[in-house]
Motif scaffolding. Sequence first.
Motif, mmCIF file in Angstrom:
data_model
loop_
_atom_site.group_PDB
_atom_site.id
_atom_site.type_symbol
_atom_site.label_atom_id
_atom_site.label_comp_id
_atom_site.label_asym_id
_atom_site.label_seq_id
_atom_site.Cartn_x
_atom_site.Cartn_y
_atom_site.Cartn_z
ATOM 1 N N TRP A 1 7.588 -49.253 -13.003
ATOM 2 C CA TRP A 1 8.663 -49.054 -12.039
ATOM 3 C C TRP A 1 10.027 -49.311 -12.683
ATOM 4 C CZ3 TRP A 1 8.866 -46.858 -7.419
ATOM 5 C CH2 TRP A 1 7.704 -46.772 -6.645
ATOM 6 N N LYS A 2 10.973 -48.385 -12.433
ATOM 7 C CA LYS A 2 12.363 -48.593 -12.844
ATOM 8 C C LYS A 2 13.285 -48.199 -11.698
ATOM 9 C CE LYS A 2 14.598 -45.911 -15.863
ATOM 10 N NZ LYS A 2 15.063 -45.351 -17.160
ATOM 11 N N THR A 3 14.233 -49.059 -11.371
ATOM 12 C CA THR A 3 15.221 -48.761 -10.337
ATOM 13 C C THR A 3 16.597 -48.621 -10.982
ATOM 14 O OG1 THR A 3 15.581 -51.119 -9.911
ATOM 15 C CG2 THR A 3 13.923 -49.987 -8.566
ATOM 16 N N SER A 4 17.437 -47.785 -10.378
ATOM 17 C CA SER A 4 18.740 -47.498 -10.956
ATOM 18 C C SER A 4 19.765 -47.258 -9.866
ATOM 19 C CB SER A 4 18.675 -46.254 -11.860
ATOM 20 O OG SER A 4 17.653 -46.349 -12.825
ATOM 21 N N ALA A 5 21.038 -47.369 -10.255
ATOM 22 C CA ALA A 5 22.154 -47.022 -9.382
ATOM 23 C C ALA A 5 23.273 -46.480 -10.258
ATOM 24 C CB ALA A 5 22.636 -48.230 -8.591
ATOM 25 N N PHE A 6 24.065 -45.559 -9.689
ATOM 26 C CA PHE A 6 25.194 -45.048 -10.459
ATOM 27 C C PHE A 6 26.381 -44.757 -9.565
ATOM 28 C CE2 PHE A 6 23.292 -40.659 -9.826
ATOM 29 C CZ PHE A 6 24.392 -40.053 -9.233
ATOM 30 N N ILE A 7 27.553 -44.700 -10.194
ATOM 31 C CA ILE A 7 28.778 -44.200 -9.594
ATOM 32 C C ILE A 7 29.310 -43.137 -10.545
ATOM 33 C CG2 ILE A 7 30.138 -46.074 -10.631
ATOM 34 C CD1 ILE A 7 32.095 -45.789 -8.287
ATOM 35 N N ALA A 8 29.770 -42.014 -9.993
ATOM 36 C CA ALA A 8 30.175 -40.899 -10.834
ATOM 37 C C ALA A 8 31.365 -40.177 -10.223
ATOM 38 C CB ALA A 8 29.012 -39.922 -11.025
ATOM 39 N N HIS A 9 32.109 -39.512 -11.088
ATOM 40 C CA HIS A 9 33.182 -38.623 -10.636
ATOM 41 C C HIS A 9 32.942 -37.236 -11.209
ATOM 42 C CE1 HIS A 9 37.166 -36.629 -10.583
ATOM 43 N NE2 HIS A 9 37.251 -37.240 -9.404
ATOM 44 N N TYR A 10 32.987 -36.221 -10.322
ATOM 45 C CA TYR A 10 32.771 -34.835 -10.727
ATOM 46 C C TYR A 10 34.058 -34.041 -10.497
ATOM 47 C CZ TYR A 10 27.744 -35.652 -11.005
ATOM 48 O OH TYR A 10 26.508 -36.123 -11.355
#
Length: 256
Positions: free
Chosen positions: A91-100
Amino acid sequence: MQPYSIVDLSIKKLFIILSITVFSNYCYGQNSTYSQFWNEVQFTKMINKKWSAELDLTNSYSSTESSSHMFKNNVQKSFRFWGHYNLSAKWKTSAFIAHYDNKDVPEIGQFKSPEWRFALQGIYYFHKNEYTLSTRSRLELRHIRNEDRDYENVFRFRQQIKYLQPLNDKSLHKGVIYGIASDEIFFKSGTKVTGESFFDRNRFNIGGGYLFTDDIQLEVTYANEYLPRKSGNQTINAASMTITFNDLFKNRRKSF
């Protein structure tokens, strides 16, 4: 040779069904077809045994209705910051913030549409001796500007299944070539900027990769996207290239 297990047979049947479903979608109801080129550079950094960070830089080009050249327009640029946490070997959990920086994306429309995106993600790995099968779930919040210059919130759910197999060894390391195939479905909330349909798209991806070192790898794939829209369905044929650097600066200091 050992006989296939029930799990192996089920996995193969699943991929056959997905392939038939994907390609049958592309045979009917297509109104617009675009050729695109997606390129991405990834930088990852191990913080400790559980945590890692990642920076992704992307750049995309697309053909237009009047030109079939895939580099006709630079349609999108983005940066994305990830935090990854390994719960276990599976199991791997992730989070991100991005600008497009959406400049001229056919999906959205021919207008500039900047976007902030936030996401939570979980991946479960089915590790086998000869291959790895994974399933990924991602929930995204897209804060995106529409044609009237108002910002809308779009919720999108993505579910992917991915198959990876080393071709000249049993594990991934320097000098290994590997093949990959995946299929992903997208569902979204209805908005003016992205359309009112609940089913957003289907993305089928196939290709391969090569590890120049244990920490530098190149991945080249072909992607086929089907986007049902009330204004006219879209099909995107994309060539994709991703370069990944793991602990780049730490490894450079070691080499010196």
